[in-house]
Design a protein around this motif. Sequence first.
Motif, PDB file in Angstrom:
ATOM      1  N   VAL A 110       0.838  -1.204   0.000  1.00  0.00           N
ATOM      2  CA  VAL A 110       0.000   0.000   0.000  1.00  0.00           C
ATOM      3  C   VAL A 110       0.871   1.251   0.000  1.00  0.00           C
ATOM      4  O   VAL A 110       0.591   2.227  -0.710  1.00  0.00           O
ATOM      5  N   GLY A 111       1.940   1.231   0.808  1.00  0.00           N
ATOM      6  CA  GLY A 111       2.831   2.391   0.856  1.00  0.00           C
ATOM      7  C   GLY A 111       3.505   2.668  -0.474  1.00  0.00           C
ATOM      8  O   GLY A 111       3.591   3.817  -0.916  1.00  0.00           O
ATOM      9  N   ILE A 112       3.981   1.615  -1.139  1.00  0.00           N
ATOM     10  CA  ILE A 112       4.652   1.789  -2.425  1.00  0.00           C
ATOM     11  C   ILE A 112       3.642   2.170  -3.508  1.00  0.00           C
ATOM     12  O   ILE A 112       3.925   3.010  -4.368  1.00  0.00           O
ATOM     13  N   TRP A 113       2.466   1.549  -3.487  1.00  0.00           N
ATOM     14  CA  TRP A 113       1.443   1.854  -4.491  1.00  0.00           C
ATOM     15  C   TRP A 113       1.011   3.320  -4.412  1.00  0.00           C
ATOM     16  O   TRP A 113       0.806   3.967  -5.444  1.00  0.00           O
ATOM     17  N   ASN A 114       0.886   3.841  -3.195  1.00  0.00           N
ATOM     18  CA  ASN A 114       0.370   5.200  -3.003  1.00  0.00           C
ATOM     19  C   ASN A 114       1.461   6.261  -2.943  1.00  0.00           C
ATOM     20  O   ASN A 114       1.156   7.424  -2.649  1.00  0.00           O
ATOM     21  N   GLN A 115       2.705   5.897  -3.188  1.00  0.00           N
ATOM     22  CA  GLN A 115       3.776   6.880  -3.045  1.00  0.00           C
ATOM     23  C   GLN A 115       3.583   8.042  -4.013  1.00  0.00           C
ATOM     24  O   GLN A 115       3.229   7.859  -5.175  1.00  0.00           O
ATOM     25  N   PHE A 116       3.854   9.222  -3.495  1.00  0.00           N
ATOM     26  CA  PHE A 116       3.673  10.435  -4.302  1.00  0.00           C
ATOM     27  C   PHE A 116       4.873  11.378  -4.162  1.00  0.00           C
ATOM     28  O   PHE A 116       5.325  11.955  -5.146  1.00  0.00           O
ATOM     29  N   LEU A 117       5.389  11.535  -2.942  1.00  0.00           N
ATOM     30  CA  LEU A 117       6.459  12.511  -2.715  1.00  0.00           C
ATOM     31  C   LEU A 117       7.737  12.137  -3.459  1.00  0.00           C
ATOM     32  O   LEU A 117       8.352  12.994  -4.099  1.00  0.00           O
ATOM     33  N   HIS A 118       8.142  10.875  -3.388  1.00  0.00           N
ATOM     34  CA  HIS A 118       9.381  10.475  -4.039  1.00  0.00           C
ATOM     35  C   HIS A 118       9.346  10.673  -5.556  1.00  0.00           C
ATOM     36  O   HIS A 118      10.271  11.260  -6.112  1.00  0.00           O
ATOM     37  N   PRO A 119       8.341  10.184  -6.232  1.00  0.00           N
ATOM     38  CA  PRO A 119       8.315  10.450  -7.688  1.00  0.00           C
ATOM     39  C   PRO A 119       8.191  11.926  -8.011  1.00  0.00           C
ATOM     40  O   PRO A 119       8.732  12.378  -9.012  1.00  0.00           O
ATOM     41  N   LEU A 120       7.494  12.684  -7.169  1.00  0.00           N
ATOM     42  CA  LEU A 120       7.364  14.118  -7.422  1.00  0.00           C
ATOM     43  C   LEU A 120       8.720  14.815  -7.319  1.00  0.00           C
ATOM     44  O   LEU A 120       9.025  15.728  -8.097  1.00  0.00           O
ATOM     45  N   LEU A 121       9.548  14.378  -6.370  1.00  0.00           N
ATOM     46  CA  LEU A 121      10.850  15.009  -6.154  1.00  0.00           C
ATOM     47  C   LEU A 121      11.925  14.482  -7.097  1.00  0.00           C
ATOM     48  O   LEU A 121      12.802  15.237  -7.525  1.00  0.00           O
ATOM     49  N   PHE A 122      11.866  13.202  -7.418  1.00  0.00           N
ATOM     50  CA  PHE A 122      13.003  12.561  -8.064  1.00  0.00           C
ATOM     51  C   PHE A 122      12.763  12.130  -9.502  1.00  0.00           C
ATOM     52  O   PHE A 122      13.720  11.815 -10.205  1.00  0.00           O
ATOM     53  N   ILE A 123      11.520  12.031  -9.954  1.00  0.00           N
ATOM     54  CA  ILE A 123      11.249  11.541 -11.305  1.00  0.00           C
ATOM     55  C   ILE A 123      10.972  12.714 -12.228  1.00  0.00           C
ATOM     56  O   ILE A 123      10.057  13.505 -11.998  1.00  0.00           O
ATOM     57  N   GLU A 124      11.787  12.834 -13.266  1.00  0.00           N
ATOM     58  CA  GLU A 124      11.621  13.893 -14.259  1.00  0.00           C
ATOM     59  C   GLU A 124      11.072  13.342 -15.574  1.00  0.00           C
ATOM     60  O   GLU A 124      10.287  14.011 -16.254  1.00  0.00           O
ATOM     61  N   ASP A 125      11.486  12.137 -15.919  1.00  0.00           N
ATOM     62  CA  ASP A 125      11.042  11.507 -17.156  1.00  0.00           C
ATOM     63  C   ASP A 125       9.613  10.991 -16.989  1.00  0.00           C
ATOM     64  O   ASP A 125       9.338  10.162 -16.112  1.00  0.00           O
ATOM     65  N   GLN A 126       8.685  11.465 -17.814  1.00  0.00           N
ATOM     66  CA  GLN A 126       7.289  11.065 -17.685  1.00  0.00           C
ATOM     67  C   GLN A 126       7.064   9.585 -17.971  1.00  0.00           C
ATOM     68  O   GLN A 126       6.050   9.027 -17.551  1.00  0.00           O
TER      69      GLN A 126
END
Length: 289
Positions: free
Chosen positions: A206-222
């Motif tokens: 559930v934690g990994i499925w709902n993650q939002f902060l990490h991809p928002l901060l670290f993921i640039e490639d759509q």
Amino acid sequence: MSGVHETKGDVLFRYVNAFVLGLLSILMLMPFVKVLATSFSGPTPVDAGKVFFWPVQFTLESWRYVLKQEPLWNSFFITILVTAAGTCLCLLVTSLFAYPLSKNEFKLAKLLMIMIVITMIFRYPIIPYFLALRSYGLYNSFWVLIVPYTVSAFNLIIMRTFFKGLPKELEEAAQIEGCGYFQLLFKIVLPSSKAVLATLGIFYAVGIWNQFLHPLLFIEDQVLYPLQLKLREYVVNIDMVSGGLGMALPYNNHTLQAATIIFATLPILLVYPFLQKHFVKGAMLGSVK
């Protein structure tokens, strides 16, 4: 309960408790039901505020539109892969960490437990955390969606407590037969720990499925966007659809947003019924008194 005499106060408490918990459950389900009804409703009643807990002008057009979006499906499969791989890795590393901490002969166990508890009380500053992960080469990387979730202090304590409650005689008998610690863990301990593994598996998934902060901060490639980040685009972007040339569409932004939210939520909800019996048992046996 058979063989136990219940007083009127006990019976009253049981019924009041069941009523209050049932009422709270209904209140928590109401927003989900409303969003679900909105996803199957026509745009006119939704804009007029006529949709509550049952679809009005039932239609599947919003779902047809959403399910045709290739970027959404790409994010969906990214999230599926990250959740499956991340949950397995998290359970493996947590098991390898919790098992020695459950042993009295491990002299550093108490010191390490104090350090683990400290991490639960004091959170890391976000800027040094960002710089540290970027220095490890995790910026704009698939692994940044997994590695930071590898060990949770709370889950580690639950698993350690569960391991400490396992019969010592079982491990001693295996050691007499020549088993080492790794053999004990993988052949004796983990097969006997399905309940706590299922419980922590749900927590991690559930934690990994709902993650939002990490991809928002670290993921640039759509292309690497997980589902929750792609969901944000659909919810925030109020110009998701446009009729064009005065055409009346059978959906609007609100119905499409509702369908997208349900699309992102439903898969993880479907997993729980299959693990429910293990979840309840593991939460009770592995809980900290």
